[in-house]
Write a protein that holds these residues in place. Structure first.
Motif, PDB file in Angstrom:
ATOM      1  N   ALA A  28      65.695  26.908  28.394  1.00 37.95           N
ATOM      2  CA  ALA A  28      66.443  26.869  27.157  1.00 37.95           C
ATOM      3  C   ALA A  28      67.631  25.933  27.230  1.00 37.95           C
ATOM      4  O   ALA A  28      68.071  25.532  28.282  1.00 37.95           O
ATOM      5  CB  ALA A  28      66.933  28.275  26.824  1.00 37.95           C
ATOM      6  N   THR A  35      69.365  28.413  18.924  1.00 42.15           N
ATOM      7  CA  THR A  35      70.191  28.677  20.101  1.00 42.15           C
ATOM      8  C   THR A  35      69.536  29.717  21.009  1.00 42.15           C
ATOM      9  O   THR A  35      69.054  30.724  20.527  1.00 42.15           O
ATOM     10  CB  THR A  35      71.567  29.201  19.657  1.00 42.15           C
ATOM     11  OG1 THR A  35      72.169  28.249  18.787  1.00 42.15           O
ATOM     12  CG2 THR A  35      72.476  29.418  20.837  1.00 42.15           C
ATOM     13  N   PRO A  36      69.524  29.451  22.329  1.00 44.69           N
ATOM     14  CA  PRO A  36      70.058  28.304  23.066  1.00 44.69           C
ATOM     15  C   PRO A  36      68.960  27.366  23.544  1.00 44.69           C
ATOM     16  O   PRO A  36      69.085  26.771  24.604  1.00 44.69           O
ATOM     17  CB  PRO A  36      70.723  28.992  24.253  1.00 44.69           C
ATOM     18  CG  PRO A  36      69.751  30.102  24.585  1.00 44.69           C
ATOM     19  CD  PRO A  36      69.170  30.548  23.251  1.00 44.69           C
ATOM     20  N   ILE A 155      63.996  34.452  26.676  1.00 44.48           N
ATOM     21  CA  ILE A 155      65.166  33.734  27.172  1.00 44.48           C
ATOM     22  C   ILE A 155      66.312  33.795  26.166  1.00 44.48           C
ATOM     23  O   ILE A 155      67.480  33.925  26.548  1.00 44.48           O
ATOM     24  CB  ILE A 155      64.795  32.292  27.531  1.00 44.48           C
ATOM     25  CG1 ILE A 155      64.040  32.286  28.849  1.00 44.48           C
ATOM     26  CG2 ILE A 155      66.020  31.400  27.622  1.00 44.48           C
ATOM     27  CD1 ILE A 155      63.635  30.938  29.332  1.00 44.48           C
ATOM     28  N   GLN A 156      66.009  33.723  24.882  1.00 45.91           N
ATOM     29  CA  GLN A 156      67.064  33.862  23.880  1.00 45.91           C
ATOM     30  C   GLN A 156      67.767  35.206  24.031  1.00 45.91           C
ATOM     31  O   GLN A 156      68.995  35.289  23.965  1.00 45.91           O
ATOM     32  CB  GLN A 156      66.483  33.728  22.477  1.00 45.91           C
ATOM     33  CG  GLN A 156      66.133  32.289  22.076  1.00 45.91           C
ATOM     34  CD  GLN A 156      65.709  32.204  20.628  1.00 45.91           C
ATOM     35  OE1 GLN A 156      64.594  32.577  20.274  1.00 45.91           O
ATOM     36  NE2 GLN A 156      66.603  31.744  19.787  1.00 45.91           N
ATOM     37  N   ALA A 159      69.833  35.263  27.375  1.00 41.76           N
ATOM     38  CA  ALA A 159      71.000  34.381  27.314  1.00 41.76           C
ATOM     39  C   ALA A 159      72.138  34.991  26.514  1.00 41.76           C
ATOM     40  O   ALA A 159      73.317  34.715  26.788  1.00 41.76           O
ATOM     41  CB  ALA A 159      70.600  33.030  26.710  1.00 41.76           C
ATOM     42  N   ARG A 160      71.803  35.828  25.536  1.00 43.06           N
ATOM     43  CA  ARG A 160      72.874  36.458  24.763  1.00 43.06           C
ATOM     44  C   ARG A 160      73.291  37.809  25.341  1.00 43.06           C
ATOM     45  O   ARG A 160      74.111  38.518  24.759  1.00 43.06           O
ATOM     46  CB  ARG A 160      72.462  36.604  23.306  1.00 43.06           C
ATOM     47  CG  ARG A 160      71.403  37.629  23.025  1.00 43.06           C
ATOM     48  CD  ARG A 160      70.933  37.523  21.589  1.00 43.06           C
ATOM     49  NE  ARG A 160      69.971  38.544  21.231  1.00 43.06           N
ATOM     50  CZ  ARG A 160      69.132  38.442  20.208  1.00 43.06           C
ATOM     51  NH1 ARG A 160      69.138  37.336  19.453  1.00 43.06           N
ATOM     52  NH2 ARG A 160      68.297  39.417  19.911  1.00 43.06           N
ATOM     53  N   GLN A 183      66.881  42.879  32.518  1.00 48.16           N
ATOM     54  CA  GLN A 183      67.721  42.145  33.455  1.00 48.16           C
ATOM     55  C   GLN A 183      67.965  43.005  34.687  1.00 48.16           C
ATOM     56  O   GLN A 183      68.119  44.222  34.586  1.00 48.16           O
ATOM     57  CB  GLN A 183      69.059  41.781  32.819  1.00 48.16           C
ATOM     58  CG  GLN A 183      68.971  40.676  31.780  1.00 48.16           C
ATOM     59  CD  GLN A 183      70.320  40.033  31.539  1.00 48.16           C
ATOM     60  OE1 GLN A 183      71.031  39.670  32.463  1.00 48.16           O
ATOM     61  NE2 GLN A 183      70.666  39.858  30.266  1.00 48.16           N
ATOM     62  N   THR A 198      71.270  32.526  39.706  1.00 47.14           N
ATOM     63  CA  THR A 198      70.277  32.876  38.686  1.00 47.14           C
ATOM     64  C   THR A 198      70.460  34.296  38.166  1.00 47.14           C
ATOM     65  O   THR A 198      71.090  35.148  38.794  1.00 47.14           O
ATOM     66  CB  THR A 198      68.843  32.771  39.245  1.00 47.14           C
ATOM     67  OG1 THR A 198      68.646  33.791  40.239  1.00 47.14           O
ATOM     68  CG2 THR A 198      68.583  31.394  39.851  1.00 47.14           C
ATOM     69  N   PRO A 218      71.193  29.758  34.512  1.00 52.51           N
ATOM     70  CA  PRO A 218      72.038  29.368  33.380  1.00 52.51           C
ATOM     71  C   PRO A 218      72.546  27.942  33.469  1.00 52.51           C
ATOM     72  O   PRO A 218      72.673  27.253  32.454  1.00 52.51           O
ATOM     73  CB  PRO A 218      73.186  30.389  33.436  1.00 52.51           C
ATOM     74  CG  PRO A 218      72.581  31.582  34.102  1.00 52.51           C
ATOM     75  CD  PRO A 218      71.644  31.011  35.133  1.00 52.51           C
ATOM     76  N   ASP A 221      70.432  25.339  31.785  1.00 44.80           N
ATOM     77  CA  ASP A 221      70.050  25.781  30.439  1.00 44.80           C
ATOM     78  C   ASP A 221      68.943  26.823  30.483  1.00 44.80           C
ATOM     79  O   ASP A 221      67.990  26.778  29.714  1.00 44.80           O
ATOM     80  CB  ASP A 221      69.612  24.589  29.575  1.00 44.80           C
ATOM     81  CG  ASP A 221      70.791  23.773  29.070  1.00 44.80           C
ATOM     82  OD1 ASP A 221      71.945  24.147  29.351  1.00 44.80           O
ATOM     83  OD2 ASP A 221      70.557  22.765  28.395  1.00 44.80           O
ATOM     84  N   TRP A 222      69.065  27.745  31.435  1.00 46.84           N
ATOM     85  CA  TRP A 222      68.165  28.894  31.535  1.00 46.84           C
ATOM     86  C   TRP A 222      66.740  28.520  31.939  1.00 46.84           C
ATOM     87  O   TRP A 222      65.784  29.208  31.629  1.00 46.84           O
ATOM     88  CB  TRP A 222      68.175  29.717  30.254  1.00 46.84           C
ATOM     89  CG  TRP A 222      69.531  30.283  29.967  1.00 46.84           C
ATOM     90  CD1 TRP A 222      70.519  29.684  29.221  1.00 46.84           C
ATOM     91  CD2 TRP A 222      70.078  31.499  30.463  1.00 46.84           C
ATOM     92  NE1 TRP A 222      71.644  30.463  29.210  1.00 46.84           N
ATOM     93  CE2 TRP A 222      71.406  31.598  29.965  1.00 46.84           C
ATOM     94  CE3 TRP A 222      69.582  32.524  31.276  1.00 46.84           C
ATOM     95  CZ2 TRP A 222      72.228  32.665  30.256  1.00 46.84           C
ATOM     96  CZ3 TRP A 222      70.405  33.602  31.561  1.00 46.84           C
ATOM     97  CH2 TRP A 222      71.708  33.669  31.050  1.00 46.84           C
TER      98      TRP A 222
END
Length: 252
Positions: A28, A35-36, A155-156, A159-160, A183, A198, A218, A221-222
């Protein structure tokens, strides 16, 4: 794609393992995508921890009216003695309400009996599945994805900061499946492309003896830098990042 594919008997085992792993190796970033997410081209090696089974190239690129997400896997080394040809998964996507949703999903590999195409008609809320068994139509529920592009949605969520993620999908067998992820902390992971801090994400399968663990970086970009698949605690497949081009490779 079907989560049981890597354990089909016969010569399809090696190719199915590679294909299943690559379907999780998504990444991502930013730039005109929800996003992202960002465009990218990534390369991976697929091993069982010691023996290389194949290579994979994955890309997310602009397409007419949206985006094209595609992976190409090819056996190498000893695996090429048993499997020849390429395994390809691709999804055409369009932006919708801050997400990407599929319009067409294709899965093809040297065993043509496994080929599947799913056409998503969001206006009619119907998905048409074409495979070796013929043609059938499934009711299309809101936010349903194909199992391949579902990793972009995962992944979205990660990431949030979402700790637990559930995604309704139509898999590469043309069947409904709900993917569940959680997670599981942070780890430093070394792969051919480098060493990265990671976020560890585990696929949740209740009552199953298999594990799938994905490490997302991250700082890239993930990008998924490594994915392990295990059965009864033993490693059966590993995907590791060997090369990356695009915005993710230039991120800090």
């Amino acid at each position: 794609m079907s989560t049981d594919a890597p354990y089909r008997p016969g010569n399809r085992f090696l190719l199915a393992t590679c294909l299943w792993l690559l379907s999780l190796a998504t990444m991502a970033g930013g730039n005109a995508l929800p996003t992202p997410l960002s465009t990218f081209h990534a390369e991976y090696r697929v091993t069982n921890g010691s023996i290389q089974l194949g290579t994979t190239a994955i890309s997310l690129q602009p397409d007419t009216g949206g985006w094209h997400y595609r992976s190409i896997t090819e056996a190498s080394g000893l695996a090429s003695l048993f499997v020849s040809g390429q395994a390809i998964e691709s999804t055409r996507l369009e932006a919708h309400n801050g997400r990407l949703r599929p319009t067409v999903y294709d899965h093809s590999d040297p065993d043509k009996e496994d080929n599947v195409r799913v056409d998503f008609d969001w206006a009619a809320r119907a998905a048409t599945v074409r495979d070796a068994d013929g043609v059938r139509t499934l009711n299309l529920k809101k936010d349903t994805l194909d199992g391949f592009s579902a990793t972009l949605a995962m992944i979205q969520h990660v990431a949030r900061g979402d700790q637990d993620v559930r995604i309704a999908t139509i898999d590469d067998d043309g069947e409904r499946e709900t993917l569940v992820f959680r997670q599981a902390g942070r780890e430093s992971i070394s792969v051919p492309f480098g060493t990265f801090d990671t976020v560890r994400v585990e696929r949740v399968r209740r009552g199953k003896k298999r594990e799938t663990i994905t490490w997302l970086a991250p700082e890239l970009d993930w990008v998924a830098v490594r994915i392990d698949q295990r059965k009864n605690g033993d490693l059966t497949g590993r995907l590791e990042l060997t090369g990356l081009k695009g915005e993710a490779a230039q991120s800090d």
